[in-house]
Design a protein around this motif. Structure first.
Motif, mmCIF file in Angstrom:
data_model
loop_
_atom_site.group_PDB
_atom_site.id
_atom_site.type_symbol
_atom_site.label_atom_id
_atom_site.label_comp_id
_atom_site.label_asym_id
_atom_site.label_seq_id
_atom_site.Cartn_x
_atom_site.Cartn_y
_atom_site.Cartn_z
ATOM 1 N N ALA A 82 0.850 -1.442 0.185
ATOM 2 C CA ALA A 82 0.085 0.330 -0.109
ATOM 3 C C ALA A 82 1.202 1.134 0.086
ATOM 4 O O ALA A 82 1.826 0.742 0.315
ATOM 5 N N ILE A 83 0.315 2.637 -0.955
ATOM 6 C CA ILE A 83 1.081 3.652 -1.202
ATOM 7 C C ILE A 83 0.929 4.729 -0.723
ATOM 8 O O ILE A 83 -0.354 5.137 -0.406
ATOM 9 N N GLU A 84 1.765 5.067 0.246
ATOM 10 C CA GLU A 84 0.756 6.640 1.660
ATOM 11 C C GLU A 84 1.725 7.719 1.121
ATOM 12 O O GLU A 84 3.468 7.812 1.118
ATOM 13 N N LEU A 85 1.751 9.009 0.408
ATOM 14 C CA LEU A 85 1.980 9.717 -0.160
ATOM 15 C C LEU A 85 2.056 10.923 0.961
ATOM 16 O O LEU A 85 1.138 11.189 1.364
ATOM 17 N N PHE A 86 3.363 11.299 1.025
ATOM 18 C CA PHE A 86 3.440 12.428 1.762
ATOM 19 C C PHE A 86 2.869 13.798 1.654
ATOM 20 O O PHE A 86 3.281 14.397 0.154
ATOM 21 N N ALA A 87 2.273 14.091 1.864
ATOM 22 C CA ALA A 87 0.879 15.211 1.686
ATOM 23 C C ALA A 87 0.782 16.624 2.465
ATOM 24 O O ALA A 87 1.004 17.392 1.040
ATOM 25 N N PHE A 88 1.578 16.819 3.562
ATOM 26 C CA PHE A 88 1.188 18.074 3.903
ATOM 27 C C PHE A 88 2.061 17.872 5.051
ATOM 28 O O PHE A 88 2.132 17.190 6.071
ATOM 29 N N GLY A 89 2.679 19.347 4.947
ATOM 30 C CA GLY A 89 3.706 19.911 5.444
ATOM 31 C C GLY A 89 5.242 19.489 5.526
ATOM 32 O O GLY A 89 5.697 19.910 4.418
ATOM 33 N N ARG A 90 5.813 20.621 6.519
ATOM 34 C CA ARG A 90 7.146 20.685 6.425
ATOM 35 C C ARG A 90 7.886 19.550 5.675
ATOM 36 O O ARG A 90 7.909 18.650 6.406
ATOM 37 N N LEU A 91 8.630 19.417 4.480
ATOM 38 C CA LEU A 91 9.449 18.442 3.678
ATOM 39 C C LEU A 91 10.608 18.304 5.414
ATOM 40 O O LEU A 91 11.565 18.817 5.027
ATOM 41 N N PRO A 92 11.202 16.455 5.562
ATOM 42 C CA PRO A 92 11.995 16.059 5.812
ATOM 43 C C PRO A 92 12.704 15.999 4.991
ATOM 44 O O PRO A 92 13.368 15.363 3.949
ATOM 45 N N LEU A 93 13.667 17.012 5.017
ATOM 46 C CA LEU A 93 15.274 17.066 3.867
ATOM 47 C C LEU A 93 16.530 16.292 4.165
ATOM 48 O O LEU A 93 16.864 15.194 3.274
ATOM 49 N N ALA A 94 16.646 16.161 5.050
ATOM 50 C CA ALA A 94 18.316 15.490 5.984
ATOM 51 C C ALA A 94 18.480 15.669 6.974
ATOM 52 O O ALA A 94 17.620 15.815 8.100
ATOM 53 N N LEU A 95 19.280 14.430 7.124
ATOM 54 C CA LEU A 95 19.493 14.194 8.934
ATOM 55 C C LEU A 95 21.125 14.362 9.075
ATOM 56 O O LEU A 95 21.396 14.612 7.673
ATOM 57 N N SER A 96 21.529 14.624 10.234
ATOM 58 C CA SER A 96 23.128 14.673 10.517
ATOM 59 C C SER A 96 23.599 14.385 11.715
ATOM 60 O O SER A 96 22.899 14.228 12.973
ATOM 61 N N SER A 97 24.701 13.964 11.854
ATOM 62 C CA SER A 97 25.111 13.671 13.610
ATOM 63 C C SER A 97 25.040 14.778 14.540
ATOM 64 O O SER A 97 25.101 15.118 15.575
ATOM 65 N N ARG A 98 25.578 16.002 13.493
ATOM 66 C CA ARG A 98 25.826 17.381 14.560
ATOM 67 C C ARG A 98 23.950 18.217 14.957
ATOM 68 O O ARG A 98 22.959 18.055 14.224
ATOM 69 N N CYS A 99 23.923 18.442 15.996
ATOM 70 C CA CYS A 99 22.695 19.171 16.306
ATOM 71 C C CYS A 99 22.744 21.123 15.358
ATOM 72 O O CYS A 99 23.586 21.921 16.233
ATOM 73 N N TYR A 100 21.868 21.500 14.552
ATOM 74 C CA TYR A 100 22.174 23.015 14.130
ATOM 75 C C TYR A 100 21.056 23.879 15.578
ATOM 76 O O TYR A 100 21.912 24.773 15.355
ATOM 77 N N HIS A 101 20.325 23.471 16.139
ATOM 78 C CA HIS A 101 19.925 24.117 17.197
ATOM 79 C C HIS A 101 20.784 24.204 18.176
ATOM 80 O O HIS A 101 21.225 25.955 18.665
ATOM 81 N N ALA A 102 21.595 23.099 18.629
ATOM 82 C CA ALA A 102 22.710 23.513 19.563
ATOM 83 C C ALA A 102 23.341 24.265 18.899
ATOM 84 O O ALA A 102 24.759 25.593 20.122
ATOM 85 N N ARG A 103 24.260 24.493 18.026
ATOM 86 C CA ARG A 103 25.005 24.983 17.266
ATOM 87 C C ARG A 103 24.649 26.638 16.547
ATOM 88 O O ARG A 103 25.407 27.295 16.944
ATOM 89 N N ALA A 104 23.945 27.052 16.028
ATOM 90 C CA ALA A 104 22.804 27.700 16.285
ATOM 91 C C ALA A 104 23.023 28.290 17.656
ATOM 92 O O ALA A 104 22.863 30.298 18.046
#
Lengths: 303, 335
Positions: free
Chosen positions: A161-183
């Motif tokens: 069964a196929i479920e399409l991501f249809a609403f919301g900010r797009l999850p684009l990338a993961l990292s091992s670094r935390c950008y919230h912390a860095r900012a």
């Protein structure tokens, strides 16, 4: 000719660091007021957040199931630490539907049914067919995969069964670094859980001052809000059974109602988009990934 | 000999037959390259190999005692998997020593049709944990995994204690800030990405313009993501190394424009049980290949002989982005 099939609605896992109280209130309201067929929940982005929400999930699951919704436990997309890996192993053994977001989890699921989440790199029919043999019954494609590719895959792997991501900010990338912390001049190990300040993600703008991305701890999302305003007929012919709406601070009951009306033919695409734009979305609408173009763009989709 | 005592293998990039020869001449133990199409993650115009060039390259490398590893490490496009399967068959026909792949469909084809050919798991597969790595080795017979840049050195050591397959780690060159294989930032801005089309921040979407103050502004997909003062060298606007503003501050939010250089950690990586050291840069010219490979050759040999490779490595600074270097995730504080 096959009969027109009802398109189901799913609520995706919450990507953001919402407090336990907020999550409990949120899922209670979803249980009572929203017409989702299926709800995914669980911490997907950051293992450090898990201890704060562990107590939430059993209560939320119970409440949602009582309201007749199928509940799926969505799992961590990038497990690294021993603790995170042990949690995944436990989750794999649960006697409930789960969504796999990292290949780590596949062996311990031991071929019992699962949803292949959007964080897995499934880009073609052979890799989905492979996962189907391992137990995948449902698949949410990576957000950058064009609709044309999804249609081809759906036609060749009809058992999933196929479920399409249809609403919301797009999850684009993961990292091992935390950008919230860095900012904030912190590091991931001493992050002070600063991501909780931005319940829809932290705005990231270009040098022209144009809002562009949203940081969410180790995850980066789009600033724009993706909306797949594809009609029921189009979804039917594309082989898509379900739409996934991703949680935001916007009124998600109103969002789901608008989608339900659109999928049942009571609203057209322009009316759906107009209704959504009235709901304090985190960013402007976008949808061009579906046509294989730059994801931030807004383009016209076939009716 | 145990994993720890063996000399680490030096794995070097080649985007052209000339670069392959330069790498072999400079002392590479293995050279990795790809075909000139979307099956590899450096799908840039003018780069990469035809099957004939690859066969010649394999012969040249083997004569120098070096192996050739063929990267078929993008995710096959729906409806066109034949192109990726053909690439695997071609690599085998060219007598390549190993195939580097990430896609389940490509791995499955290689394991079924060429069970005797060594299979390496590409960094694009983002295998983060012993469980994920064991899955790929149990299912497809993967012999080596190229580790995503999410681990610190102690974590690599712990990982190696839990798995039976070899590990290969990046030690020099361009540095992905996001987890490899799990990033769609480029397609969000331009429509093209590593997973979809084998490119990141593609040059045909890059533009430079001057602002009123004479600064050069660098754009990707129409988004201005870097700026350079007049008469200073302008960098390339790779998305994750651009300048952005967040929380009222403007700067390199994701990562500074730096390159990886893990020279100082080579001994630690050897102790951590790492089998092979990888140099990034299939898009780079012969001078880069010759310089970096011979520098790291000296460094790896120096671990056994005690010769100081410091000066040779220091000379590589000119090859790094903006002349600046980092040891990246290998030190935990990077996070």
């Amino acid at each position: 000719m096959t009969a027109t099939k009802r398109i189901e609605l799913a609520l995706g896992p919450c990507f953001f660091n919402w407090s336990a109280d907020k999550l409990l209130d949120f899922y209670a309201r979803i249980a009572d007021e929203a017409e989702f067929d299926c709800v995914y929940l669980g911490e997907v982005v950051c293992g450090k957040r898990m201890p704060f929400t562990d107590t939430v999930w059993p209560q939320a699951i119970e409440r949602l199931e009582r309201s007749g919704k199928t509940v799926v436990l969505s799992t961590l997309a990038q497990p690294v630490s021993k603790r995170e890996r042990n949690i995944l192993k436990q989750q794999a053994s649960y006697d409930m539907p789960i969504e796999i977001n990292d290949m780590s989890l596949l062996p311990s699921r031991e071929a019992r049914p699962f949803t292949a989440g959007p964080f897995l790199n499934i880009y073609n029919e052979a890799s989905l067919a492979f996962l189907a043999k391992q137990g995948a019954v449902s698949w949410c494609p990576p957000v950058e995969l064009p609709l044309e590719s999804i249609q081809q895959i759906a036609a060749l792997v009809p058992e999933v069964a196929i479920e399409l991501f249809a609403f919301g900010r797009l999850p684009l990338a993961l990292s091992s670094r935390c950008y919230h912390a860095r900012a904030h001049g912190l590091s991931k190990d001493s992050c002070q859980f600063i991501c909780e300040r931005d319940p829809d993600g932290m705005n990231v703008a270009t040098l022209d001052g144009e809002r562009f991305l949203a940081a969410n701890g180790v995850q980066t999302l789009s600033h724009a809000c993706h909306v797949a305003a594809l009609t029921r007929d189009h979804l039917n012919t594309s082989g898509i059974q379900r739409l996934r709406l991703s949680p935001h601070m916007s009124d998600m009951v109103a969002v789901s109602n608008a989608f339900r009306e659109f999928l049942d033919g009571a609203l057209d695409a322009a009316e759906l988009e107009a209704q959504l734009e009235g709901l304090e979305l985190p960013g402007p609408l976008c949808n061009a990934y579906l046509k294989g173009e730059a994801g931030w763009k807004k383009t016209s989709l076939p009716a | 000999m145990s994993k720890e005592e063996k000399q680490m293998e030096l794995v070097c990039p080649a985007g052209t037959p000339a670069a392959l020869r330069a790498a072999a001449d400079a002392g590479a133990d293995a050279i990795y390259c790809g075909f000139a199409n979307e099956t590899n993650a450096r799908n840039f115009p003018g780069l990469n190999f035809s099957p004939t060039e690859l066969a010649d390259g394999v012969a040249y490398a083997h004569a120098k005692g070096a192996k050739v590893l063929v990267a078929i490490n993008t995710f096959a496009r729906a409806g066109s998997i034949g192109l990726w399967r053909q690439a695997v068959d071609d690599a085998a026909a060219c007598n390549a020593d190993a195939i580097i792949a990430a896609d389940l469909a490509v791995l499955e084809h290689a394991a079924e049709k060429h069970p005797d050919r060594r299979l390496h798991l590409s960094v694009q597969a983002a295998a983060n944990s012993p469980e994920a790595i064991r899955f790929y080795s149990d299912t497809f017979g993967v012999k080596r995994v190229v580790l995503p840049r999410v681990f610190s050195v102690p974590e690599i050591a712990a990982l190696n204690r839990e798995i039976d397959v070899e590990t290969e780690v990046f030690v020099f060159g361009g540095l992905c800030v996001m987890t490899e294989g799990r990033c769609s930032l480029s397609s969000y801005a331009t429509g093209k990405s590593p997973n979809l089309t084998g490119v990141c921040s593609p040059p045909d979407h890059v533009d430079y313009r001057e602002d009123n103050a004479g600064r050069l502004l660098a754009q990707l997909g129409g988004f201005t993501i870097d700026s350079f003062e007049k008469n200073t060298p302008a960098g390339y606007p790779t998305l994750c190394k651009g300048q952005f503003s967040a929380e009222g501050r403007t700067g390199y939010l994701f990562e500074d424009p730096v390159s990886l250089n893990a020279f100082e950690l080579l001994e630690d990586l050897a102790k951590a049980g790492v089998t092979a050291l990888k140099i990034e840069g299939r898009q780079r010219g012969k001078a880069y290949i010759a310089g970096v490979v011979s520098g790291f050759r000296r460094a790896v040999d120096g671990l056994a002989t005690g010769t100081d490779a410091g000066p040779a490595i220091a000379a590589l600074k000119t090859f790094s982005e903006g002349g600046r270097q980092t040891s990246g995730s290998y030190k935990k504080t990077w996070r």
